[in-house]
Scaffold this motif. Structure first.
Motif, PDB file in Angstrom:
ATOM      1  N   ASP A  36       0.819  -1.213   0.000  1.00 45.33           N
ATOM      2  CA  ASP A  36       0.000   0.000   0.000  1.00 45.33           C
ATOM      3  C   ASP A  36       0.854   1.265   0.000  1.00 45.33           C
ATOM      4  N   HIS A  37       2.157   1.107   0.120  1.00 41.94           N
ATOM      5  CA  HIS A  37       3.083   2.242   0.226  1.00 41.94           C
ATOM      6  C   HIS A  37       4.269   2.007  -0.713  1.00 41.94           C
ATOM      7  N   PRO A  38       4.091   2.243  -2.010  1.00 39.63           N
ATOM      8  CA  PRO A  38       5.122   1.890  -2.998  1.00 39.63           C
ATOM      9  C   PRO A  38       6.494   2.503  -2.723  1.00 39.63           C
ATOM     10  N   GLU A  39       6.537   3.751  -2.280  1.00 28.29           N
ATOM     11  CA  GLU A  39       7.835   4.373  -2.021  1.00 28.29           C
ATOM     12  C   GLU A  39       8.547   3.675  -0.868  1.00 28.29           C
ATOM     13  N   LEU A  40       7.809   3.359   0.191  1.00 29.91           N
ATOM     14  CA  LEU A  40       8.387   2.633   1.318  1.00 29.91           C
ATOM     15  C   LEU A  40       8.866   1.261   0.860  1.00 29.91           C
ATOM     16  N   ARG A  41       8.039   0.572   0.072  1.00 26.38           N
ATOM     17  CA  ARG A  41       8.417  -0.771  -0.367  1.00 26.38           C
ATOM     18  C   ARG A  41       9.695  -0.730  -1.202  1.00 26.38           C
ATOM     19  N   ALA A  42       9.818   0.258  -2.080  1.00 21.53           N
ATOM     20  CA  ALA A  42      11.023   0.374  -2.900  1.00 21.53           C
ATOM     21  C   ALA A  42      12.246   0.656  -2.030  1.00 21.53           C
ATOM     22  N   ARG A  43      12.069   1.485  -1.011  1.00 18.98           N
ATOM     23  CA  ARG A  43      13.190   1.799  -0.123  1.00 18.98           C
ATOM     24  C   ARG A  43      13.601   0.574   0.679  1.00 18.98           C
ATOM     25  N   LEU A  44      12.626  -0.175   1.170  1.00 19.62           N
ATOM     26  CA  LEU A  44      12.942  -1.388   1.908  1.00 19.62           C
ATOM     27  C   LEU A  44      13.614  -2.430   1.020  1.00 19.62           C
ATOM     28  N   ARG A  45      13.145  -2.538  -0.218  1.00 13.69           N
ATOM     29  CA  ARG A  45      13.751  -3.513  -1.127  1.00 13.69           C
ATOM     30  C   ARG A  45      15.226  -3.193  -1.356  1.00 13.69           C
ATOM     31  N   ALA A  46      15.548  -1.908  -1.479  1.00 18.55           N
ATOM     32  CA  ALA A  46      16.945  -1.517  -1.674  1.00 18.55           C
ATOM     33  C   ALA A  46      17.794  -1.894  -0.466  1.00 18.55           C
ATOM     34  N   ILE A  47      17.232  -1.720   0.739  1.00 18.18           N
ATOM     35  CA  ILE A  47      17.966  -2.089   1.953  1.00 18.18           C
ATOM     36  C   ILE A  47      18.138  -3.598   2.030  1.00 18.18           C
ATOM     37  N   VAL A  48      17.062  -4.339   1.799  1.00 16.00           N
ATOM     38  CA  VAL A  48      17.121  -5.802   1.889  1.00 16.00           C
ATOM     39  C   VAL A  48      18.059  -6.374   0.828  1.00 16.00           C
ATOM     40  N   ALA A  49      18.055  -5.778  -0.354  1.00 14.22           N
ATOM     41  CA  ALA A  49      18.936  -6.266  -1.429  1.00 14.22           C
ATOM     42  C   ALA A  49      20.406  -6.117  -1.067  1.00 14.22           C
ATOM     43  N   GLY A  50      20.716  -5.181  -0.174  1.00 12.58           N
ATOM     44  CA  GLY A  50      22.095  -4.993   0.259  1.00 12.58           C
ATOM     45  C   GLY A  50      22.487  -5.860   1.445  1.00 12.58           C
ATOM     46  N   HIS A  51      21.548  -6.644   1.974  1.00 13.36           N
ATOM     47  CA  HIS A  51      21.839  -7.504   3.120  1.00 13.36           C
ATOM     48  C   HIS A  51      22.787  -8.624   2.709  1.00 13.36           C
ATOM     49  N   SER A  52      23.702  -8.990   3.597  1.00 14.41           N
ATOM     50  CA  SER A  52      24.730  -9.985   3.239  1.00 14.41           C
ATOM     51  C   SER A  52      24.215 -11.422   3.282  1.00 14.41           C
ATOM     52  N   TRP A  53      23.212 -11.710   4.116  1.00 18.53           N
ATOM     53  CA  TRP A  53      22.674 -13.057   4.315  1.00 18.53           C
ATOM     54  C   TRP A  53      23.720 -14.020   4.881  1.00 18.53           C
ATOM     55  N   ARG A  54      24.782 -13.474   5.439  1.00 18.62           N
ATOM     56  CA  ARG A  54      25.840 -14.320   5.982  1.00 18.62           C
ATOM     57  C   ARG A  54      25.322 -15.217   7.097  1.00 18.62           C
ATOM     58  N   GLU A  55      24.378 -14.699   7.897  1.00 21.10           N
ATOM     59  CA  GLU A  55      23.873 -15.475   9.032  1.00 21.10           C
ATOM     60  C   GLU A  55      23.136 -16.733   8.591  1.00 21.10           C
ATOM     61  N   LEU A  56      22.652 -16.753   7.339  1.00 21.00           N
ATOM     62  CA  LEU A  56      22.040 -17.969   6.808  1.00 21.00           C
ATOM     63  C   LEU A  56      23.093 -18.909   6.232  1.00 21.00           C
ATOM     64  N   ARG A  57      24.142 -18.341   5.659  1.00 15.68           N
ATOM     65  CA  ARG A  57      25.200 -19.176   5.093  1.00 15.68           C
ATOM     66  C   ARG A  57      25.995 -19.910   6.171  1.00 15.68           C
ATOM     67  N   ASP A  58      26.250 -19.216   7.304  1.00 26.70           N
ATOM     68  CA  ASP A  58      27.078 -19.842   8.343  1.00 26.70           C
ATOM     69  C   ASP A  58      26.280 -20.360   9.534  1.00 26.70           C
ATOM     70  N   GLY A  59      24.955 -20.247   9.478  1.00 23.97           N
ATOM     71  CA  GLY A  59      24.112 -20.795  10.541  1.00 23.97           C
ATOM     72  C   GLY A  59      24.031 -19.961  11.801  1.00 23.97           C
TER      73      GLY A  59
END
Length: 273
Positions: A155-178
Motif C-alpha cells: 500500500d506504500h510503494p515508495e516505502l516498499r522500494a526503499r525497503l527492497r533496496a535495503i534488503v537487497a544490500g543484506h549480506s545473508w551471511r547469518e544464513l550461510r554460516d548458521g
C-alpha cells in the motif's frame, strides 16, 4: 561485536532496534515526527554497517551487547519492531534496571509458534544464499507472500522500494554460516515476561499475521504494566508502514516513561540524603 550506531536529535536518548534484513535508516521518517528526543538507531549484527553476527551467539548474549550500548548512550527508553522486538524483550528481561520504557511493534516472542510458511521461506533463502544468489533475487523472495511480512508495504510503494533496496544490500551471511540458529533456540517463558519492569506498549497492525496478534495478546496478559494499540489498516511492519499514525502514541508513551524515571530518580536521591 562491532555495532554501527546513527543518532539524530536532542533530548533524552531512545534506542531503536530494527527488524530482520533491515537497518536503522528505516526509522528516519518516524524520527522526523518525534522531535525533542535523541534517537539512537543501531544496525543489528550482520545488518547495515555493523559487523557480522557470530555463529553461536545466543539471544541473551546479543541483548547484553545492546544493554552495554544503551548504557553508553544513556538510553533507558527502547523502541523495536518485528525480530527487533524479540531482542528488546530479552533486553528488558535480563537488564530490567536499564530499561524504563519499552515499545514493541509487530511483537515477536522467542519460542512462540512461527507463522505458517516461515520455516520453508528461511530454508529457501538459505539454499539460494549458499548457491551464491544475488541480493535482489533474495530480496524479492524474502519480500513475497506468504508469509505476509511485507504485504502491508504494497500500500506504500515508495516505502516498499526503499525497503527492497535495503534488503537487497543484506549480506545473508547469518544464513550461510548458521549464525541465526543461536538466536532462534531461545524461549521466552511467561515467567520471563512477568519479570519485565518497564512501562510497556505493544503496537500491532490490524492486518498483521495471526501469530503476531497472538503474541500481542500474550504480552498484554503477561507483562505487568503493558497496554496494546492496534494500528488500523496496517500490516506486519506497522510502525514503519504508518509512522504518522503511531508517532503520537509513541511520543506519549516515551513522555510518560521518562517522567516516571525522573520521579523515581528524585525519590532515590531523597532517600540517599
Amino acid at each position: 561485536m562491532s555495532l554501527y550506531v546513527r543518532s539524530t536529535g536532542e533530548g533524552r536518548s531512545v534506542l531503536w532496534i530494527h527488524g530482520y534484513t533491515m537497518d536503522a535508516s528505516v526509522w528516519e521518517p518516524l524520527w522526523g515526527m518525534l522531535p525533542g528526543w535523541r534517537h539512537v538507531g543501531v544496525d543489528l549484527p550482520g545488518h547495515g554497517r555493523s559487523g557480522p553476527l557470530r555463529p553461536g551467539t545466543s539471544l541473551p548474549a546479543l541483548a547484553a551487547e545492546l544493554a552495554e550500548l544503551a548504557r553508553a548512550e544513556s538510553a533507558t527508553l527502547v523502541v523495536a519492531e518485528s525480530i527487533g522486538s524479540m531482542i528488546a524483550l530479552q533486553l528488558a528481561i535480563d537488564h530490567a534496571g536499564d530499561v524504563r520504557g519499552l515499545i514493541v511493534g509487530s511483537p515477536t516472542v522467542a519460542g512462540a509458534p512461527a507463522e505458517p510458511g516461515t520455516a520453508e521461506r528461511y530454508r529457501a533463502l538459505a539454499g539460494l544464499a549458499r548457491m551464491g544468489a544475488e541480493g535482489e533475487q533474495l530480496a524479492d523472495l524474502w519480500m513475497s507472500s506468504p508469509p505476509d511480512i511485507f504485504l502491508g508495504t504494497e500500500d506504500h510503494p515508495e516505502l516498499r522500494a526503499r525497503l527492497r533496496a535495503i534488503v537487497a544490500g543484506h549480506s545473508w551471511r547469518e544464513l550461510r554460516d548458521g549464525a541465526m540458529h543461536g538466536l532462534s533456540r531461545h524461549v521466552h517463558t511467561v515467567g520471563d515476561l512477568r519479570g519485565i519492569r518497564a512501562r510497556t506498549l505493544v503496537v500491532v497492525g490490524e492486518r498483521d499475521m495471526p501469530t503476531f496478534r497472538a503474541s500481542a495478546g500474550l504480552l498484554r496478559a503477561s507483562v505487568p504494566r503493558c497496554r496494546t494499540v492496534t494500528v488500523p489498516g496496517a500490516g506486519h511492519l506497522c510502525m514503519i508502514e504508518r509512522p504518522a499514525a503511531v508517532a503520537p502514541v509513541i511520543a506519549e508513551h516515551l513522555r510518560l516513561s521518562a517522567l516516571e524515571a525522573e520521579e523515581e530518580a528524585g525519590r532515590a536521591d531523597s532517600r540517599a540524603v
